[in-house]
Motif scaffolding. Structure first.
Motif, short mmCIF file in Angstrom:
data_model
loop_
_atom_site.label_atom_id
_atom_site.label_comp_id
_atom_site.label_asym_id
_atom_site.label_seq_id
_atom_site.Cartn_x
_atom_site.Cartn_y
_atom_site.Cartn_z
N LEU A 79 35.30 4.74 36.73
CA LEU A 79 35.36 3.61 35.81
C LEU A 79 34.41 3.80 34.64
CD1 LEU A 79 35.26 0.64 38.37
CD2 LEU A 79 37.25 1.94 37.56
N ASP A 80 34.90 3.51 33.45
CA ASP A 80 34.02 3.47 32.29
C ASP A 80 34.63 2.56 31.24
OD1 ASP A 80 31.49 5.57 31.58
OD2 ASP A 80 32.26 4.34 29.94
N SER A 81 33.80 1.73 30.62
CA SER A 81 34.28 0.80 29.61
C SER A 81 34.30 1.40 28.21
CB SER A 81 33.40 -0.46 29.60
OG SER A 81 32.06 -0.13 29.27
N SER A 82 33.75 2.60 28.06
CA SER A 82 33.71 3.28 26.76
C SER A 82 35.00 4.04 26.51
CB SER A 82 32.52 4.25 26.71
OG SER A 82 32.70 5.20 25.67
N PRO A 83 35.72 3.74 25.42
CA PRO A 83 36.92 4.51 25.11
C PRO A 83 36.64 6.00 24.95
CG PRO A 83 36.87 2.50 23.80
CD PRO A 83 35.54 2.62 24.47
N ALA A 84 35.52 6.33 24.31
CA ALA A 84 35.20 7.74 24.06
C ALA A 84 34.90 8.48 25.36
CB ALA A 84 34.00 7.85 23.11
N GLN A 85 34.10 7.87 26.22
CA GLN A 85 33.75 8.54 27.48
C GLN A 85 34.95 8.63 28.42
OE1 GLN A 85 30.88 10.13 27.92
NE2 GLN A 85 30.39 9.49 25.84
N HIS A 86 35.77 7.60 28.44
CA HIS A 86 37.00 7.66 29.24
C HIS A 86 37.90 8.80 28.77
CE1 HIS A 86 40.69 6.57 31.24
NE2 HIS A 86 41.29 6.43 30.08
N LEU A 92 38.68 16.43 30.27
CA LEU A 92 37.95 17.49 30.96
C LEU A 92 38.37 17.65 32.42
CD1 LEU A 92 34.36 16.82 29.59
CD2 LEU A 92 35.88 18.68 28.94
N TYR A 93 38.63 16.52 33.11
CA TYR A 93 38.76 16.59 34.56
C TYR A 93 39.99 15.87 35.12
CZ TYR A 93 33.85 17.90 33.95
OH TYR A 93 32.69 18.51 33.55
N GLY A 94 40.88 15.45 34.26
CA GLY A 94 42.04 14.72 34.72
C GLY A 94 42.96 15.52 35.63
N ASP A 95 42.77 16.85 35.68
CA ASP A 95 43.62 17.70 36.52
C ASP A 95 43.08 17.87 37.93
OD1 ASP A 95 41.42 19.17 35.48
OD2 ASP A 95 42.43 21.05 35.94
N ILE A 96 41.88 17.37 38.22
CA ILE A 96 41.29 17.55 39.55
C ILE A 96 41.96 16.60 40.53
CG2 ILE A 96 39.18 17.31 40.91
CD1 ILE A 96 37.60 18.22 38.52
N PRO A 97 42.47 17.11 41.64
CA PRO A 97 43.17 16.26 42.61
C PRO A 97 42.30 15.11 43.10
CG PRO A 97 43.57 18.57 43.11
CD PRO A 97 42.52 18.54 42.04
N GLY A 98 42.86 13.91 43.08
CA GLY A 98 42.17 12.73 43.58
C GLY A 98 41.30 12.02 42.58
N LEU A 99 40.97 12.67 41.46
CA LEU A 99 40.09 12.06 40.46
C LEU A 99 40.92 11.22 39.50
CD1 LEU A 99 37.07 13.82 38.80
CD2 LEU A 99 38.55 12.32 37.47
N GLU A 100 40.55 9.95 39.33
CA GLU A 100 41.34 9.01 38.54
C GLU A 100 40.46 8.30 37.50
OE1 GLU A 100 43.44 6.28 41.08
OE2 GLU A 100 43.75 7.81 42.63
N PRO A 101 40.38 8.79 36.28
CA PRO A 101 39.64 8.08 35.24
C PRO A 101 40.34 6.78 34.86
CG PRO A 101 39.99 10.39 34.66
CD PRO A 101 40.89 10.08 35.81
N VAL A 102 39.58 5.68 34.80
CA VAL A 102 40.14 4.38 34.45
C VAL A 102 39.26 3.74 33.39
CG1 VAL A 102 40.78 2.08 35.27
CG2 VAL A 102 41.08 4.07 36.78
N HIS A 103 39.88 3.35 32.27
CA HIS A 103 39.15 2.69 31.19
C HIS A 103 39.18 1.19 31.44
CE1 HIS A 103 39.08 1.15 26.82
NE2 HIS A 103 37.84 1.31 27.26
N THR A 104 38.04 0.62 31.85
CA THR A 104 38.01 -0.79 32.23
C THR A 104 36.58 -1.28 32.35
OG1 THR A 104 38.86 -2.39 33.86
CG2 THR A 104 37.99 -0.32 34.71
N ASP A 105 36.43 -2.57 32.37
CA ASP A 105 35.16 -3.18 32.76
C ASP A 105 35.03 -3.10 34.27
OD1 ASP A 105 32.85 -5.22 32.26
OD2 ASP A 105 34.10 -6.14 33.82
#
Length: 250
Positions: A79-86, A92-105
């Motif tokens: 979880l990260d609320s920053s558009p840039a960091q999300h 960088l890492y969206g291809d790693i199995p099980g890892l789910e970046p979510v842009h949210t509070d």
């Protein structure tokens, strides 16, 4: 033209300039301390195999990449609320199995999923930059009874000032997305304040570590606090356990 919500969020992103050109680096080890070089590592999280974990304020995702790769949770929600960091995390890492970046509070996300998380953690992340009296109840909602919370936070202000002895934030300087000066709120709290907050919002404290680092050449000494806690069970669970213990004692 009225700006879209997405463009407005990007324009107000106070994390736009932090680690602004990150490179992919799946680390062999993570550290919880400020300088990322001493003290315990990911073992503080315990066994994550088959579990759902969440990082609160994942930034570019460097620590999450290590945890997803080496501890292999079923899901690791970043979880990260920053558009840039999300965006950095996804790239960088969206291809790693099980890892789910979510842009949210973080608090809003956690409140939407009661009892869905096994382990939550933060490395100088959302628990430093969100109102604890809002985020901790949201964590207690999202964590299953007995679920684990591990987080590191500053033991004092970066300039050496003592931590707050009550739950209040300080305004710290930063840069807005356009480069102009700005401020953001950060909670730098005394150990006793964190202990009261955790106890008051559904957690049992398991352990507290204090990591002191004199700092690399030219950098100030820093103290890091690392807390480990468990989400308490509900009243019915506690009553059942007490009844079971009483019957065994007869």
């Amino acid at each position: 033209m009225t700006p879209s919500p997405a463009s407005s969020a990007a324009a107000s992103d106070l994390w736009q300039h932090y680690d602004s050109n990150p490179a992919r680096r799946v680390m062999n080890r993570i550290h919880w301390d400020w300088y990322q070089r001493t003290g315990p590592g990911a073992e503080l999280l315990g066994d994550l195999a088959g579990l759902t974990a969440v990082e609160l304020g994942a930034g570019a995702g460097h620590q999450a990449a290590h945890i997803a790769t080496f501890l292999e949770p079923a899901r690791l929600i970043c979880l990260d609320s920053s558009p840039a960091q999300h965006a950095n995390s996804r790239t960088l890492y969206g291809d790693i199995p099980g890892l789910e970046p979510v842009h949210t509070d973080a608090a809003a996300f956690l409140n939407r999923g009661p009892g869905t998380i096994d382990v939550a953690y933060s490395l100088f992340g959302a628990l430093d930059f969100s109102e604890p009296r809002a985020l901790l109840p949201a964590l207690a909602t999202a964590l299953r009874p007995g679920g684990r919370l591990v987080f590191s936070t500053l033991g004092h202000y970066k300039g050496g000032g003592a931590p707050a002895t009550e739950c209040r934030a300080a305004d710290i300087p930063t840069r807005r997305a356009d480069g102009s000066p700005g401020t953001m709120r950060r909670w730098v709290l005394d150990t006793s304040v964190w202990e009261k907050l955790l106890a008051g919002h559904g957690f049992e404290l398991s352990d507290t570590d204090t990591i002191r680092d004199p700092g690399p050449a030219g950098a100030p000494p820093m103290t890091t606090l690392v807390f480990r806690a468990r989400r308490r069970g509900d009243d019915r669970t506690r009553r059942r356990r007490a009844a079971t213990a009483a019957s065994k004692a007869k």
